[in-house]
Design an enzyme around this catalytic site. Structure first.
Site, PDB file in Angstrom:
ATOM      1  N   ASN A  90       0.865  -1.180   0.000  1.00  0.00           N
ATOM      2  CA  ASN A  90       0.000   0.000   0.000  1.00  0.00           C
ATOM      3  C   ASN A  90       0.904   1.234   0.000  1.00  0.00           C
ATOM      4  OD1 ASN A  90      -1.826   2.032   0.528  1.00  0.00           O
ATOM      5  ND2 ASN A  90      -2.346   1.344   2.592  1.00  0.00           N
ATOM      6  N   TRP A  91       1.046   1.839  -1.165  1.00  0.00           N
ATOM      7  CA  TRP A  91       1.940   3.002  -1.277  1.00  0.00           C
ATOM      8  C   TRP A  91       1.362   4.252  -0.607  1.00  0.00           C
ATOM      9  CZ3 TRP A  91       4.150   3.210  -7.024  1.00  0.00           C
ATOM     10  CH2 TRP A  91       4.920   2.058  -7.244  1.00  0.00           C
ATOM     11  N   LYS A  92       0.078   4.226  -0.301  1.00  0.00           N
ATOM     12  CA  LYS A  92      -0.607   5.407   0.261  1.00  0.00           C
ATOM     13  C   LYS A  92      -0.378   6.614  -0.662  1.00  0.00           C
ATOM     14  CE  LYS A  92      -0.250   3.253   4.741  1.00  0.00           C
ATOM     15  NZ  LYS A  92      -0.159   3.343   6.182  1.00  0.00           N
ATOM     16  N   HIS A 107      -9.439   0.898   4.862  1.00  0.00           N
ATOM     17  CA  HIS A 107      -8.180   1.129   5.565  1.00  0.00           C
ATOM     18  C   HIS A 107      -8.438   2.095   6.723  1.00  0.00           C
ATOM     19  CE1 HIS A 107      -4.151   2.475   6.505  1.00  0.00           C
ATOM     20  NE2 HIS A 107      -3.728   1.360   5.945  1.00  0.00           N
ATOM     21  N   GLU A 120      -6.928   4.570   7.772  1.00  0.00           N
ATOM     22  CA  GLU A 120      -6.769   5.998   7.438  1.00  0.00           C
ATOM     23  C   GLU A 120      -8.002   6.536   6.714  1.00  0.00           C
ATOM     24  OE1 GLU A 120      -2.995   5.498   5.481  1.00  0.00           O
ATOM     25  OE2 GLU A 120      -2.130   4.940   7.403  1.00  0.00           O
ATOM     26  N   GLU A 164      -5.347  -5.111  10.572  1.00  0.00           N
ATOM     27  CA  GLU A 164      -4.345  -4.079  10.797  1.00  0.00           C
ATOM     28  C   GLU A 164      -4.649  -3.341  12.097  1.00  0.00           C
ATOM     29  OE1 GLU A 164      -2.338  -2.891   6.904  1.00  0.00           O
ATOM     30  OE2 GLU A 164      -4.107  -1.648   7.065  1.00  0.00           O
ATOM     31  N   GLY A 167       2.332   2.289  10.800  1.00  0.00           N
ATOM     32  CA  GLY A 167       3.252   3.414  10.641  1.00  0.00           C
ATOM     33  C   GLY A 167       3.923   3.853  11.930  1.00  0.00           C
ATOM     34  N   SER A 188       3.461  -2.020  10.507  1.00  0.00           N
ATOM     35  CA  SER A 188       4.902  -2.044  10.765  1.00  0.00           C
ATOM     36  C   SER A 188       5.541  -3.402  10.461  1.00  0.00           C
ATOM     37  CB  SER A 188       5.198  -1.612  12.204  1.00  0.00           C
ATOM     38  OG  SER A 188       4.797  -0.267  12.408  1.00  0.00           O
ATOM     39  N   GLY A 241       2.818  -1.150   4.289  1.00  0.00           N
ATOM     40  CA  GLY A 241       2.831   0.276   3.989  1.00  0.00           C
ATOM     41  C   GLY A 241       4.250   0.756   3.735  1.00  0.00           C
ATOM     42  N   GLY A 242       4.864   1.316   4.756  1.00  0.00           N
ATOM     43  CA  GLY A 242       6.189   1.938   4.633  1.00  0.00           C
ATOM     44  C   GLY A 242       7.208   1.079   3.904  1.00  0.00           C
TER      45      GLY A 242
HETATM   46  P1  PGA Z   1       2.815   0.308   7.702  1.00  0.00           P
HETATM   47  O1  PGA Z   1       1.356   0.470   7.085  1.00  0.00           O
HETATM   48  O2  PGA Z   1       3.385  -0.971   7.136  1.00  0.00           O
HETATM   49  O3  PGA Z   1       3.566   1.528   7.252  1.00  0.00           O
HETATM   50  O4  PGA Z   1       2.664   0.229   9.195  1.00  0.00           O
HETATM   51  C1  PGA Z   1       0.526  -0.637   6.897  1.00  0.00           C
HETATM   52  C2  PGA Z   1      -0.771  -0.175   6.268  1.00  0.00           C
HETATM   53  O5  PGA Z   1      -1.264   0.897   6.638  1.00  0.00           O
HETATM   54  O6  PGA Z   1      -1.317  -0.859   5.377  1.00  0.00           O
END
Ligand code: PGA
Length: 255
Positions: A9-11, A98, A100, A170, A176, A216, A237-238
């Site tokens: 997930n590049w966001k 998600h 967010e 998640e 994050g 994470s 994500g990251g």
């Molecule tokens: P993260 O994000 O790996 O940066 O913690 C995961 C996600 O939000 O899908």
């Protein structure tokens, strides 16, 4: 046997050129180094989906997904993107719910349920995200919360439709933050999710459902997480923004 999947997930990160470079690196690394039958889904910003589909069209292993879609097929919804538009440019999946999106854009189980329907109708696999905040975990209401997210957001589907979905657990406190759920904590919730799926759709559907862990996840902790009985991969994500780290996470099944 359920599928092992790693989704990135590049966001809202990377400009166009950096995104193309990253994806080309991932394509090469996955092609050269990944020998299992795990699947990869890369979810960039909407704008890059078409180009990534073109770049990856010879890869049988990597699919491209979106990070959201609108619930309507078309119409006067300025600024929105419909599921069938995504399908028409070659996307195969869409992340829905998600944390967010829930936190910053007011999405709820009730508003997500029709998005899940729209995705399936268009032929996209929903990657349906669920998970509790730290406060909810501390109050020990996380199992109830997760059950409600499943019941209200996705358990309205028929078994045939549900079998096309991917679930991502998640924990919001792990996204994050650098704080990962321990493999024991994650496995406990994944087993609970599978039990709820079995209660709703039967054991066979539950056993065939891919349940991803996200929060994470790194090349360091992925092998232990992915070794758990009910963890079938990750939503990253990251670490999906670095080709080396993302590929190493994809390879975490091999070890
Ligand atoms: P993260 O994000 O790996 O940066 O913690 C995961 C996600 O939000 O899908």
């Amino acid at each position: 046997m359920r599928k092992k999947i790693v989704a990135g997930n590049w966001k809202m990160n990377l400009d166009y050129t950096s995104g193309m470079t990253l994806f080309s690196e991932v394509l090469n690394m996955v092609n050269d180094e990944v020998h299992g039958n795990q699947e990869v889904i890369v979810c960039p910003p909407f704008l890059y989906i078409h180009s990534l589909v073109q770049l990856g069209k010879n890869s049988t292993r990597i699919g491209i997904g979106a990070q959201n879609c609108h619930q309507a097929e078309s119409g006067a919804y300025t600024g929105e993107i419909a599921a069938n538009m995504l399908k028409s440019i070659g996307a195969t999946a869409v992340i829905l719910g998600h944390s967010e999106r829930r936190q910053y854009f007011g999405e709820t189980n009730q508003t997500l349920a029709p998005k899940v329907d729209a995705a399936l109708k268009a032929g996209l696999r929903p990657i349906f995200c669920i998970g509790e905040t730290l406060e909810q975990r501390e109050q020990n209401i996380h199992f109830d919360l997760i059950k409600a997210q499943l019941t209200e957001g996705i358990f309205h589907l028929t078994a045939a439709d549900f079998s096309k979905a991917i679930i991502a657990y998640e924990p919001v406190w792990a996204i994050g933050t650098g704080v990962t759920a321990t493999s024991g904590q994650a496995q406990e919730v994944h087993a609970f999710i599978r039990k709820e799926i079995a209660a709703k759709y039967g054991t066979e559907t539950a056993e065939n459902t891919t349940i991803l862990y996200g929060g994470s996840c790194t090349p360091k902790n992925a092998p232990e997480l992915f070794a758990q009985a009910d963890i079938d991969g990750g939503l990253i994500g990251g670490a999906s923004l670095k080709s080396r780290d993302f590929t190493d996470i994809i390879k975490a099944f091999n070890s």
